[in-house]
Design an enzyme around this catalytic site. Structure first.
Site, PDB file in Angstrom:
ATOM      1  N   GLU A  89       0.820  -1.213   0.000  1.00  0.00           N
ATOM      2  CA  GLU A  89       0.000   0.000   0.000  1.00  0.00           C
ATOM      3  C   GLU A  89       0.847   1.254   0.000  1.00  0.00           C
ATOM      4  OE1 GLU A  89      -3.612  -1.353   2.938  1.00  0.00           O
ATOM      5  OE2 GLU A  89      -2.511   0.457   3.352  1.00  0.00           O
ATOM      6  N   CYS A 102       3.018   8.435   1.423  1.00  0.00           N
ATOM      7  CA  CYS A 102       3.387   7.548   2.538  1.00  0.00           C
ATOM      8  C   CYS A 102       3.631   6.161   1.949  1.00  0.00           C
ATOM      9  CB  CYS A 102       2.240   7.526   3.548  1.00  0.00           C
ATOM     10  SG  CYS A 102       2.561   6.376   4.900  1.00  0.00           S
ATOM     11  N   CYS A 109       4.079  -6.728   8.934  1.00  0.00           N
ATOM     12  CA  CYS A 109       5.001  -6.172   9.936  1.00  0.00           C
ATOM     13  C   CYS A 109       5.043  -7.082  11.153  1.00  0.00           C
ATOM     14  CB  CYS A 109       4.531  -4.772  10.343  1.00  0.00           C
ATOM     15  SG  CYS A 109       5.642  -3.998  11.531  1.00  0.00           S
ATOM     16  N   CYS A 113       2.075  -4.041  16.826  1.00  0.00           N
ATOM     17  CA  CYS A 113       1.438  -2.986  17.633  1.00  0.00           C
ATOM     18  C   CYS A 113      -0.077  -3.251  17.682  1.00  0.00           C
ATOM     19  CB  CYS A 113       1.707  -1.609  17.035  1.00  0.00           C
ATOM     20  SG  CYS A 113       3.473  -1.263  16.939  1.00  0.00           S
ATOM     21  N   CYS A 116      -2.704  -1.506  15.314  1.00  0.00           N
ATOM     22  CA  CYS A 116      -2.332  -1.328  13.909  1.00  0.00           C
ATOM     23  C   CYS A 116      -2.774  -2.500  13.036  1.00  0.00           C
ATOM     24  CB  CYS A 116      -0.814  -1.155  13.829  1.00  0.00           C
ATOM     25  SG  CYS A 116      -0.197  -1.082  12.151  1.00  0.00           S
ATOM     26  N   CYS A 330      -3.108   2.369   7.783  1.00  0.00           N
ATOM     27  CA  CYS A 330      -2.246   1.552   6.938  1.00  0.00           C
ATOM     28  C   CYS A 330      -2.550   0.086   7.152  1.00  0.00           C
ATOM     29  CB  CYS A 330      -0.777   1.885   7.152  1.00  0.00           C
ATOM     30  SG  CYS A 330      -0.008   1.126   8.556  1.00  0.00           S
TER      31      CYS A 330
HETATM   32  S1  SF4 Z   1       2.533   0.703  13.849  1.00  0.00           S
HETATM   33 FE1  SF4 Z   1       2.062  -1.059  12.538  1.00  0.00          FE
HETATM   34  S2  SF4 Z   1       3.477  -0.891  10.808  1.00  0.00           S
HETATM   35 FE2  SF4 Z   1       4.274   0.446  12.449  1.00  0.00          FE
HETATM   36  S3  SF4 Z   1       5.683  -0.869  13.596  1.00  0.00           S
HETATM   37 FE3  SF4 Z   1       3.698  -1.070  14.629  1.00  0.00          FE
HETATM   38  S4  SF4 Z   1       2.731  -2.892  13.672  1.00  0.00           S
HETATM   39 FE4  SF4 Z   1       4.419  -2.229  12.339  1.00  0.00          FE
END
Ligand code: SF4
Length: 341
Positions: A89, A102, A109, A113, A116, A330
């Site tokens: 993306e 962006c 990932c 988090c 996210c 995202c």
């Molecule tokens: S916010 Fe999302 S993309 Fe960024 S490091 Fe944490 S899990 Fe990964």
């Protein structure tokens, strides 16, 4: 399979060409052909020899990413782009100071988090330098626009793909290549301390942002698993080190989550934590998704939080909301596309 020419920095292309009997300056000619004149074919670079064209045609390809989906709103376009093995993306934001893109650095990932969407898509691949850079080139070509600013805050943790990130940055800022001012680029990390040190030592003029999102370890531990590896005290020391080496202001990203990190006490603690540092805080209204356990903080709470930071002498802005109506968080567009497939 041919190699992607966009994976090579100017220095690496020079090495390849010299070791194959060509001249160092040929790399500059190729760079100017693919980045400045944006040729689709090596044969269209008319200032290089036939031999060099054959060498390039045999070993490399000029291939942009394909646009799989594009969602548009008033000031934001969100794109799903196809790489060799997956989709990624990127988000175009039309700001008053120019076009900001962006971009992503990984497919998924591993940082997990809690708030996210990207953290739910496990990292299946580090993007190559070319795949990082091609997000910019593809959107410029697709939209017939110039990208003025790049924020590396899309899917993935950039410092978890460090070497490819640094090569991509070198290509983005290379005067013979994309020639984007380094101050027009921001890299955002969740706080991988050894890489913050390495980044500071690079003396690259690129901006650094830290996804902070909490004023204490206790709250951060609940939101960001990385916080259990690198605690707040060490993170702040790394930020101090970065500032002392670069004299550059660091952005502290702070997503406002209802009942989690949006209290007046949190604002006071955050002020204490950041007092006297060359930083500014970017308060981000959370983009809730249907699958998320978190809710956005109320407007009132965000305003109060902002006022407390201001009163305590902390530089702070509230990020303008963009792309809320087009799966702005995202990972959301990719997740919904993958589900459909
Ligand atoms: S916010 Fe999302 S993309 Fe960024 S490091 Fe944490 S899990 Fe990964």
């Amino acid at each position: 399979m041919k190699n992607n020419i966009f994976d090579l920095t100017l220095e690496k292309l020079e090495e390849v060409l010299v070791s194959n009997g060509f001249k160092k300056f040929n790399a500059t000619q190729v760079f100017e052909g693919i980045y400045k004149r944006k040729v689709d074919n090596f044969d269209d670079i008319n200032n290089i020899s036939k031999n060099l064209k054959s060498f390039l045609n045999e070993n490399y390809e000029i291939k942009y990413l394909s646009v799989l989906e594009c969602l548009k709103s008033k000031d934001t376009n969100k794109y799903l782009l196809e790489t060799n093995e997956s989709s990624i993306e990127c988000v175009l934001m039309k700001q008053y100071y120019g076009n900001s893109l962006c971009i992503s650095t990984q497919v998924g990932c591993n940082m997990g988090c809690a708030f996210c969407e990207s953290g739910k898509l496990k990292c299946v691949k580090n993007l190559t330098p070319g795949e990082i850079v091609l997000q910019v080139l593809t959107i410029e070509k697709y939209g017939n626009i110039r990208i003025d600013n790049v924020v590396i805050m899309g899917i993935g943790e950039p410092f978890d793909n460090y070497d490819n990130l640094i090569d991509a940055l070198n290509i983005l800022v290379c005067p013979k290549g994309i020639d984007l001012g380094s101050r027009k680029i921001t890299v955002s990390t969740c706080g991988i301390i050894p890489k913050i040190h390495a980044f500071a030592d690079l003396h690259i003029q690129v901006n650094l942002a830290i996804s902070l999102h909490a004023p204490t370890d206790k709250i951060r531990n609940k939101l960001m698993p990385i916080s259990k590896v690198y605690n707040m005290n060490d993170l702040m020391k790394a930020v101090d080190y970065y500032i002392s080496k670069t004299n550059r202001r660091v952005t502290m990203e702070y997503i406002m989550l209802d009942g989690i990190n949006d209290s007046e006490e949190c604002a006071q603690l955050l002020s204490k934590l950041l007092k006297g540092k060359l930083v500014y805080v970017n308060l981000i209204p959370y983009n809730s998704t249907s699958s998320s356990e978190f809710k956005r903080a109320s407007k009132n709470k965000i305003e109060k939080f902002y006022d407390i930071l201001k009163k305590n002498g902390i530089n702070v802005v509230t990020r303008k909301e963009m792309g809320k109506d087009i799966k702005g968080a995202c990972g959301q567009l990719k997740a919904s596309y993958d589900n459909k497939q």
